[in-house]
Design a protein around this motif. Structure first.
Motif, short mmCIF file in Angstrom:
data_model
loop_
_atom_site.label_atom_id
_atom_site.label_comp_id
_atom_site.label_asym_id
_atom_site.label_seq_id
_atom_site.Cartn_x
_atom_site.Cartn_y
_atom_site.Cartn_z
N PHE A 2 76.41 38.83 13.09
CA PHE A 2 76.00 38.81 11.69
C PHE A 2 75.37 37.48 11.32
O PHE A 2 74.40 37.44 10.56
N GLY A 3 75.90 36.41 11.85
CA GLY A 3 75.41 35.09 11.51
C GLY A 3 74.00 34.80 11.98
O GLY A 3 73.41 33.78 11.61
N ASN A 4 73.43 35.68 12.79
CA ASN A 4 72.06 35.51 13.24
C ASN A 4 71.04 36.11 12.28
O ASN A 4 69.84 36.05 12.54
N TYR A 5 71.53 36.68 11.17
CA TYR A 5 70.65 37.40 10.26
C TYR A 5 70.65 36.76 8.88
O TYR A 5 71.72 36.51 8.31
N ALA A 6 69.46 36.53 8.37
CA ALA A 6 69.32 36.22 6.95
C ALA A 6 69.45 37.53 6.18
O ALA A 6 69.04 38.59 6.66
N MET A 7 70.02 37.44 4.99
CA MET A 7 70.33 38.64 4.22
C MET A 7 69.68 38.61 2.84
O MET A 7 69.42 37.52 2.29
N SER A 55 70.54 32.43 3.36
CA SER A 55 70.22 32.05 4.73
C SER A 55 71.37 32.42 5.68
O SER A 55 72.44 32.84 5.25
N ARG A 56 71.14 32.24 6.96
CA ARG A 56 72.11 32.67 7.98
C ARG A 56 73.48 32.02 7.80
O ARG A 56 74.51 32.69 7.92
N SER A 57 73.49 30.76 7.50
CA SER A 57 74.76 30.05 7.34
C SER A 57 75.34 30.18 5.95
O SER A 57 76.50 29.85 5.72
N VAL A 63 69.47 51.31 -8.12
CA VAL A 63 70.13 51.39 -6.83
C VAL A 63 69.93 50.05 -6.14
O VAL A 63 68.80 49.57 -6.03
N TYR A 64 71.03 49.47 -5.68
CA TYR A 64 70.98 48.16 -5.04
C TYR A 64 71.12 48.32 -3.53
O TYR A 64 72.01 49.04 -3.05
N TYR A 65 70.24 47.64 -2.82
CA TYR A 65 70.20 47.71 -1.36
C TYR A 65 70.40 46.33 -0.76
O TYR A 65 69.82 45.35 -1.25
N CYS A 66 71.16 46.26 0.32
CA CYS A 66 71.17 45.02 1.08
C CYS A 66 70.29 45.20 2.31
O CYS A 66 70.03 46.32 2.75
N ALA A 67 69.80 44.09 2.81
CA ALA A 67 68.87 44.11 3.93
C ALA A 67 69.12 42.91 4.83
O ALA A 67 69.61 41.87 4.37
N ALA A 68 68.76 43.06 6.11
CA ALA A 68 68.99 42.01 7.10
C ALA A 68 67.74 41.79 7.92
O ALA A 68 66.99 42.72 8.21
N THR A 69 67.53 40.53 8.29
CA THR A 69 66.43 40.20 9.17
C THR A 69 66.81 39.05 10.09
O THR A 69 67.44 38.09 9.65
N PRO A 70 66.42 39.12 11.36
CA PRO A 70 66.65 37.97 12.23
C PRO A 70 65.69 36.84 11.90
O PRO A 70 65.99 35.67 12.12
N GLY A 71 64.53 37.17 11.37
CA GLY A 71 63.57 36.18 10.93
C GLY A 71 63.24 35.18 12.03
O GLY A 71 63.20 35.51 13.21
N ALA A 108 64.10 31.04 13.43
CA ALA A 108 65.23 30.13 13.47
C ALA A 108 65.24 29.22 12.25
O ALA A 108 64.21 28.91 11.67
N GLY A 109 66.43 28.81 11.87
CA GLY A 109 66.53 27.86 10.77
C GLY A 109 67.03 28.53 9.50
O GLY A 109 67.24 29.72 9.44
N PRO A 110 67.20 27.74 8.44
CA PRO A 110 67.77 28.23 7.19
C PRO A 110 66.74 28.89 6.28
O PRO A 110 66.63 28.59 5.10
N SER A 111 65.98 29.82 6.85
CA SER A 111 64.92 30.43 6.07
C SER A 111 65.46 31.47 5.10
O SER A 111 66.52 32.06 5.31
#
Length: 127
Positions: free
Chosen positions: A29-34, A52-54, A93-101, A103-106
């Protein structure tokens, strides 16, 4: 592959609060920005908040700034959206989404940046 499941939606009066959760399964999970997005009837999907990921960086749409807070718990594979001072115009309607994007705190504020989406949870705010 990441699977996302939102929960916590419901009916609330204007001025009330809700906390949405998005549980992720699959890869780290920590590899994904949300991000959180929403779509109201007859309207296009719009950005709400991103983290961001962190969890060290966040950003918000102007419409929710100061009322909503996005957070994450990487140990629990969960991202949250605390919504306070809700207004009828927050109904969607609320959606969550994930992306590996990359590297870094993007942070990512466009839907096209995200690879994985949940099924959505309905939030209705009555006046």
């Amino acid at each position: 592959q990441v699977q996302l499941v939102e929960s916590g939606g419901g009916l609330v009066q204007a001025g009330g609060s809700l906390r949405l959760s998005c549980a992720a399964s699959g890869r780290t999970f920590g590899n994904y920005a949300m991000g959180w997005f929403r779509q109201a009837p007859g309207k296009e999907r719009e950005f709400v908040a991103a983290i961001s990921r962190s969890g060290g960086r966040t950003t918000y749409a102007d419409a929710v700034k100061g009322r909503f807070t996005i957070s994450r718990d990487n140990a629990k594979n969960t991202v949250y959206l605390q919504m306070n001072s809700l207004k009828p115009e927050d109904t969607a309607v609320y959606y969550c989404a994930a992306t590996p994007g990359v590297a870094g705190p993007s942070l990512y504020t466009t839907g096209s940046s995200y690879d994985y989406w949940g099924q959505g949870t309905q939030v209705t705010v009555s006046s």
